[in-house]
Design an enzyme around this catalytic site. Sequence first.
Site, PDB file in Angstrom:
ATOM      1  N   ILE A   1     -19.433  48.887   7.146  1.00  0.00           N
ATOM      2  CA  ILE A   1     -19.946  48.346   8.364  1.00  0.00           C
ATOM      3  C   ILE A   1     -21.283  47.565   8.156  1.00  0.00           C
ATOM      4  O   ILE A   1     -21.752  46.910   9.058  1.00  0.00           O
ATOM      5  CB  ILE A   1     -20.409  49.543   9.394  1.00  0.00           C
ATOM      6  N   SER A   2     -21.782  47.499   6.515  1.00  0.00           N
ATOM      7  CA  SER A   2     -22.762  46.695   6.677  1.00  0.00           C
ATOM      8  C   SER A   2     -22.970  46.531   5.205  1.00  0.00           C
ATOM      9  O   SER A   2     -22.455  47.394   4.238  1.00  0.00           O
ATOM     10  CB  SER A   2     -23.992  47.322   6.919  1.00  0.00           C
ATOM     11  N   SER A   3     -23.499  45.240   4.504  1.00  0.00           N
ATOM     12  CA  SER A   3     -23.494  44.944   3.427  1.00  0.00           C
ATOM     13  C   SER A   3     -24.760  43.932   3.002  1.00  0.00           C
ATOM     14  O   SER A   3     -25.072  43.273   3.919  1.00  0.00           O
ATOM     15  CB  SER A   3     -22.277  44.342   2.832  1.00  0.00           C
TER      16      SER A   3
ATOM     17  N   THR B   1     -23.481  48.443   1.390  1.00  0.00           N
ATOM     18  CA  THR B   1     -24.885  49.394   1.930  1.00  0.00           C
ATOM     19  C   THR B   1     -24.744  50.378   2.707  1.00  0.00           C
ATOM     20  O   THR B   1     -25.348  51.538   2.893  1.00  0.00           O
ATOM     21  CB  THR B   1     -25.907  48.291   2.163  1.00  0.00           C
TER      22      THR B   1
END
Length: 338
Positions: free
Chosen positions: A104-106, A96
Amino acid sequence: MGAEHADAEGGDSDGDLAVRAERARAALVREIELNGAFDADPRWRDAFAAVPRHLFVPYYIVGVPGGYERLWGQDPDPRRRLRWLEGAYADQPLATRMRDGELISSSSQPSLMATMLVELGVEDGDRVLEVGAGTGYNAALLAHRLGPDAVTTVDLDPEITESARAHLAAAGYRAVVVTGDGARGCPERAPFDRIIVTCALRGVPFVWLEQCRPGARILAPLSTGIVVLTVRDAGFAQGRFLSTSAYFVALRGAGGGEAGSGWAGRLPRSLVRDEVFRFVLTLVGEYGGVDAREVLRVWEREGRPGRERFGVTLDQGRAYAWLDDPAGPHVWPLRGSA
């Protein structure tokens, strides 16, 4: 998945999207249920059936030949909107947020999330800290189960916490979203009955124990597995790994780090590709500082044990990994906890 194909000429209305999303969500829940993830606590089925994952991933990134592609829910092309919706309800992790080519984000794989939430073992009235806010989806599932005042989620990145708040609001859920270093916990919201971590660690911070009630449970990714610790008091916690594999974005801040072994080059590739041995090599070799060949000798001599035979002890500022028995012959100090 259960989403139907959109009419490429006529597009789809908000009502059509809501219907397709509901069908796709029901299909995802059935898939997770068939895998047995809800068996130990069927109440989590209701949470996954109620919380609309697509509202927490208004866009995500997929790999394509030569690079990446962003799928988003407001795409003017109905075919691409359908791809976005189907992906949102696929049982797979979704990237994401990337920065300078680094993930860095999921949003984690839903079936793995279900397994972790069930293993967390929450009870009515529990207060939960989530380390790694991500999209806010996991916090919404917890809030659905426990209520909004019981759930705190923390992340170092203000962009991530801002979007998590927005996603929670859009879906009609509330949780306390804090911007801060998750490795330091959230002392202003302590004490906690449960801590669930959704990012990769090199060690479990001892400060978390200080923010837990006696008997609390900490569930955290370590190496390529998930350890479930029971907290006795502010100085001691102990527990075993689940049998499942787990790969997460690294925790940023103190205590973070991806699983990956600098010792791998010393061993045959066939061994390094073995998922369980890679877990052992990272835990005992990289985090414990044991030579890779010695790790291999122990693993083979003990019958190639799976993750569930390994455990971790935190005791008065020192951390150990162990095989079968914390008082047995195979105990290794860990260097990542602080």
